[in-house]
Scaffold this active site. Structure first.
Site, PDB file in Angstrom:
ATOM      1  N   LYS A   1       5.214   0.527   9.475  1.00  0.00           N
ATOM      2  CA  LYS A   1       5.200   1.989   9.828  1.00  0.00           C
ATOM      3  C   LYS A   1       6.377   2.538  10.449  1.00  0.00           C
ATOM      4  CE  LYS A   1       0.836   1.469   8.700  1.00  0.00           C
ATOM      5  NZ  LYS A   1       0.042   2.275   7.455  1.00  0.00           N
TER       6      LYS A   1
ATOM      7  N   SER B   1       0.914   3.621   2.125  1.00  0.00           N
ATOM      8  CA  SER B   1       0.839   4.541   3.540  1.00  0.00           C
ATOM      9  C   SER B   1       2.359   4.893   3.999  1.00  0.00           C
ATOM     10  CB  SER B   1       0.358   3.387   4.571  1.00  0.00           C
ATOM     11  OG  SER B   1       1.297   2.362   4.828  1.00  0.00           O
TER      12      SER B   1
ATOM     13  N   SER C   1      -3.105   6.862   5.781  1.00  0.00           N
ATOM     14  CA  SER C   1      -2.361   5.699   6.608  1.00  0.00           C
ATOM     15  C   SER C   1      -3.206   5.219   7.769  1.00  0.00           C
ATOM     16  CB  SER C   1      -1.042   6.308   7.244  1.00  0.00           C
ATOM     17  OG  SER C   1      -0.408   5.156   7.847  1.00  0.00           O
TER      18      SER C   1
ATOM     19  N   SER D   1       0.973  -1.274   0.056  1.00  0.00           N
ATOM     20  CA  SER D   1      -0.019   0.072   0.146  1.00  0.00           C
ATOM     21  C   SER D   1       1.041   1.152   0.109  1.00  0.00           C
ATOM     22  CB  SER D   1      -0.897  -0.046   1.333  1.00  0.00           C
ATOM     23  OG  SER D   1      -0.124   0.158   2.628  1.00  0.00           O
TER      24      SER D   1
END
Length: 278
Positions: A119, A42, A226, A40
């Site tokens: 992250k 994010s 996100s 993704s």
């Protein structure tokens, strides 16, 4: 008869070789490095959809989350890390453990679903984290920000799942230029990295999150796109992540492809091969 015996021995040796190779690969993946595809957007622009990297499992030591998950939908195989190593889950400790540092890019298991997320580590145990008008505040102090122009990408389907980017310059037609504002954010401790912004939204205005002991607070660099610790788990976010759920640190991109498949060599991003993750 002798010929059949030789053939049988050859088959047995082949099977043994395959089993040994799988065992070696399993040990390597469990103890040292785990492959990870970025699915993704994010973490843009630090990580792009289609980046491939190895996660350093030695960085923080080992827990149940260090065991590999084996999923092959085509044959119905779905073995989760918790299925293999769940017996050591629950005390929120690690073997040969070391503490992650603020600013690390970390792969971790979602506390509820068990899915792997990647992250940036923003909040350490005891920190008070808040976003005020789009500016990250840690322990009552805003982080340093410097404008850094814009991030541009084409508005086309990205990666195997065909995700389309969100754009600050509104809905963009097929193949148009999608723009996001870019800033350089410097965290306490000195780690600087790029963040992207799309527009004013609820995640730019939060309450204060006090990180519990033994837990961590994560955010994506693509701040307005996100699902991270700003959202509670019940709302589809990540919430606070326990120490034992950390898988490892992402240090370097090994390979990158902008296409729907890594076999589409004309979509390879050669400038991202072996690129350090900052």
């Amino acid at each position: 008869m002798a010929s059949k015996t030789k053939q049988g021995s050859a088959i047995v040796e082949t099977i043994k070789t395959i089993v040994y190779a799988l065992l070696i690969a399993g040990v390597f993946r469990t103890l040292f490095f785990q492959p990870f595809w970025i699915p993704s957007g994010s973490m843009k622009e630090t990580l792009l959809i289609g980046d491939f990297l190895f996660v350093n499992k030695m960085a923080y030591g080992y827990s149940y989350a260090s065991c590999p998950s084996i999923r092959i939908p085509a044959v119905g195989l779905d073995i989760d890390a918790e299925d293999l190593c769940g017996f050591i889950k629950g005390d929120n400790t690690r073997i040969l453990g070391s503490e992650p540092e603020r600013g690390d890019v970390v792969v971790f298991r979602h506390p509820v679903t068990g899915a792997d997320f990647i992250k940036r580590l923003i909040g350490l145990p005891g920190d008070r984290v808040q976003v005020i008008d789009g500016v990250l505040n840690i322990n009552g102090e805003p982080v340093a920000l410097a404008d850094d122009g814009v991030f541009e990408e084409l508005s086309v389907p990205q990666g195997p799942q065909g995700y389309r980017p969100r754009c600050e310059n509104g809905p963009v037609g097929e193949g148009g230029v999608c723009i996001k504002s870019r800033q350089i954010e410097t965290l306490p401790g000195g780690v600087s990295h790029k963040i992207l912004n799309i527009g004013n939204q609820a995640s730019d205005h939060t309450g204060i999150y006090t990180v519990p002991e033994g837990y961590y607070f994560f955010m994506g660099d693509n701040r307005d796109n996100s699902a991270d610790s700003r959202l509670p788990q019940a709302a589809g976010g990540v919430g606070f992540v326990p120490y034992e759920n950390l898988v490892g640190r992402a240090d370097r991109i090994m390979f990158s492809s902008a296409g729907r498949s890594m076999l589409f060599f004309w979509t390879w991003r050669g400038d991202r091969f072996f690129k350090a993750i900052e």
